[in-house]
Design a protein around this motif. Structure first.
Motif, mmCIF file in Angstrom:
data_model
loop_
_atom_site.group_PDB
_atom_site.id
_atom_site.type_symbol
_atom_site.label_atom_id
_atom_site.label_comp_id
_atom_site.label_asym_id
_atom_site.label_seq_id
_atom_site.Cartn_x
_atom_site.Cartn_y
_atom_site.Cartn_z
ATOM 1 N N CYS A 158 -26.304 -41.243 -57.655
ATOM 2 C CA CYS A 158 -25.033 -41.450 -58.348
ATOM 3 C C CYS A 158 -23.980 -41.998 -57.398
ATOM 4 O O CYS A 158 -23.878 -41.568 -56.251
ATOM 5 C CB CYS A 158 -24.506 -40.148 -58.932
ATOM 6 S SG CYS A 158 -25.548 -39.437 -60.204
ATOM 7 N N LEU A 159 -23.199 -42.920 -57.915
ATOM 8 C CA LEU A 159 -22.067 -43.492 -57.211
ATOM 9 C C LEU A 159 -20.829 -43.086 -58.000
ATOM 10 O O LEU A 159 -20.755 -43.344 -59.208
ATOM 11 C CB LEU A 159 -22.221 -45.017 -57.164
ATOM 12 C CG LEU A 159 -21.064 -45.849 -56.667
ATOM 13 C CD1 LEU A 159 -20.714 -45.490 -55.227
ATOM 14 C CD2 LEU A 159 -21.421 -47.329 -56.775
ATOM 15 N N TYR A 160 -19.883 -42.417 -57.342
ATOM 16 C CA TYR A 160 -18.683 -41.924 -58.011
ATOM 17 C C TYR A 160 -17.488 -42.767 -57.576
ATOM 18 O O TYR A 160 -17.181 -42.841 -56.382
ATOM 19 C CB TYR A 160 -18.431 -40.460 -57.653
ATOM 20 C CG TYR A 160 -19.611 -39.575 -57.945
ATOM 21 C CD1 TYR A 160 -19.916 -39.195 -59.250
ATOM 22 C CD2 TYR A 160 -20.440 -39.121 -56.916
ATOM 23 C CE1 TYR A 160 -21.015 -38.381 -59.514
ATOM 24 C CE2 TYR A 160 -21.528 -38.313 -57.175
ATOM 25 C CZ TYR A 160 -21.806 -37.947 -58.465
ATOM 26 O OH TYR A 160 -22.890 -37.147 -58.732
ATOM 27 N N ILE A 161 -16.825 -43.385 -58.544
ATOM 28 C CA ILE A 161 -15.677 -44.240 -58.268
ATOM 29 C C ILE A 161 -14.475 -43.691 -59.021
ATOM 30 O O ILE A 161 -14.485 -43.615 -60.253
ATOM 31 C CB ILE A 161 -15.967 -45.696 -58.698
ATOM 32 C CG1 ILE A 161 -17.163 -46.238 -57.924
ATOM 33 C CG2 ILE A 161 -14.730 -46.563 -58.493
ATOM 34 C CD1 ILE A 161 -17.638 -47.596 -58.405
ATOM 35 N N HIS A 215 -15.199 -44.343 -52.457
ATOM 36 C CA HIS A 215 -16.214 -43.835 -53.383
ATOM 37 C C HIS A 215 -16.872 -42.607 -52.767
ATOM 38 O O HIS A 215 -16.695 -42.333 -51.584
ATOM 39 C CB HIS A 215 -17.277 -44.903 -53.655
ATOM 40 C CG HIS A 215 -18.138 -45.165 -52.459
ATOM 41 N ND1 HIS A 215 -17.738 -46.000 -51.445
ATOM 42 C CD2 HIS A 215 -19.346 -44.674 -52.090
ATOM 43 C CE1 HIS A 215 -18.678 -46.017 -50.501
ATOM 44 N NE2 HIS A 215 -19.658 -45.217 -50.866
ATOM 45 N N ASP A 216 -17.634 -41.907 -53.561
ATOM 46 C CA ASP A 216 -18.505 -40.822 -53.114
ATOM 47 C C ASP A 216 -19.884 -41.108 -53.678
ATOM 48 O O ASP A 216 -20.025 -41.877 -54.633
ATOM 49 C CB ASP A 216 -18.006 -39.456 -53.617
ATOM 50 C CG ASP A 216 -16.713 -39.028 -52.938
ATOM 51 O OD1 ASP A 216 -16.678 -39.041 -51.698
ATOM 52 O OD2 ASP A 216 -15.748 -38.709 -53.663
ATOM 53 N N THR A 217 -20.903 -40.465 -53.102
ATOM 54 C CA THR A 217 -22.259 -40.663 -53.595
ATOM 55 C C THR A 217 -23.007 -39.342 -53.699
ATOM 56 O O THR A 217 -22.685 -38.373 -53.021
ATOM 57 C CB THR A 217 -23.080 -41.594 -52.670
ATOM 58 O OG1 THR A 217 -23.138 -41.017 -51.367
ATOM 59 C CG2 THR A 217 -22.491 -42.988 -52.601
ATOM 60 N N GLY A 218 -24.021 -39.360 -54.557
ATOM 61 C CA GLY A 218 -25.056 -38.348 -54.626
ATOM 62 C C GLY A 218 -26.361 -39.092 -54.406
ATOM 63 O O GLY A 218 -26.344 -40.284 -54.070
ATOM 64 N N ARG A 250 -31.419 -45.044 -56.041
ATOM 65 C CA ARG A 250 -31.129 -44.243 -54.846
ATOM 66 C C ARG A 250 -29.943 -44.887 -54.138
ATOM 67 O O ARG A 250 -29.996 -46.067 -53.816
ATOM 68 C CB ARG A 250 -32.315 -44.191 -53.890
ATOM 69 C CG ARG A 250 -33.497 -43.412 -54.433
ATOM 70 C CD ARG A 250 -34.486 -43.069 -53.343
ATOM 71 N NE ARG A 250 -33.920 -42.351 -52.232
ATOM 72 C CZ ARG A 250 -33.768 -41.025 -52.166
ATOM 73 N NH1 ARG A 250 -34.130 -40.281 -53.163
ATOM 74 N NH2 ARG A 250 -33.258 -40.456 -51.093
ATOM 75 N N THR A 251 -28.907 -44.114 -53.883
ATOM 76 C CA THR A 251 -27.735 -44.691 -53.232
ATOM 77 C C THR A 251 -28.027 -45.073 -51.785
ATOM 78 O O THR A 251 -27.446 -46.034 -51.283
ATOM 79 C CB THR A 251 -26.537 -43.725 -53.282
ATOM 80 O OG1 THR A 251 -26.908 -42.472 -52.721
ATOM 81 C CG2 THR A 251 -26.061 -43.539 -54.713
ATOM 82 N N ALA A 293 -14.170 -39.053 -62.200
ATOM 83 C CA ALA A 293 -14.587 -40.340 -61.641
ATOM 84 C C ALA A 293 -15.544 -41.023 -62.607
ATOM 85 O O ALA A 293 -16.154 -40.377 -63.452
ATOM 86 C CB ALA A 293 -15.282 -40.141 -60.290
ATOM 87 N N THR A 294 -15.688 -42.325 -62.449
ATOM 88 C CA THR A 294 -16.723 -43.058 -63.160
ATOM 89 C C THR A 294 -18.007 -42.867 -62.373
ATOM 90 O O THR A 294 -18.045 -43.112 -61.161
ATOM 91 C CB THR A 294 -16.371 -44.553 -63.257
ATOM 92 O OG1 THR A 294 -15.161 -44.681 -64.020
ATOM 93 C CG2 THR A 294 -17.491 -45.343 -63.915
#
Length: 140
Positions: free
Chosen positions: A101-104, A95-98, A81-82, A74-75
């Motif tokens: 971090c934002l994962y696309i 998307h996913d998050t940490g 802070r997400t 992912a990008t």
């Protein structure tokens, strides 16, 4: 973290898979538009501007003001802070998050106007010094 001074275009040309390479080129333009800065390599992170951070614990270092990394899965878009973007993230698309971090996985599947707003808000916060527990000093 330190700037490595590599060629961003050469780095992007070597990114795989092709979808991630396409997304990296689009993210460079999005972040260039939002920040008004040119991309620089920080290892495998493409960053825009730089700052020095220091946490109350004493941990400190240097980092890009805004940045992303075109990873194989992912990008990864780096944010302060997400959770500060919960409402916008609900409108973004897949998307996913940490924590920061934002994962696309596919930039074409998300609302890039919403992504632009998220990146712009984080950039504005850094430039105004509104960064939570960390103290950030813009260095360029």
């Amino acid at each position: 973290m330190k700037k490595t001074g590599g060629d961003v275009d050469e780095f992007i040309a070597a990114v795989t898979p092709a979808k991630r390479q396409r997304d990296a080129a689009a993210m460079v333009q999005l972040m260039r538009d939002v920040t008004g800065r040119e991309p620089e390599l920080w290892g495998t992170i493409i960053g825009f501007g730089s700052c020095h951070y220091r946490y109350p614990t004493g941990t400190e270092g240097d980092a890009p003001i805004a940045g992303f990394a075109p990873r194989r899965q992912a990008t990864t878009v780096y944010l302060l802070r997400t959770d500060a973007h919960a409402e916008r993230l609900a409108q973004l698309g897949p998307h996913d998050t940490g924590v920061g971090c934002l994962y696309i996985k596919d930039l074409e599947a998300v609302d890039t106007a919403v992504l632009r707003d998220i990146v712009a808000e984080d950039y504005r916060k850094v430039m105004e010094g509104d960064t939570g527990p960390a103290t950030l000093t813009v260095t360029d």
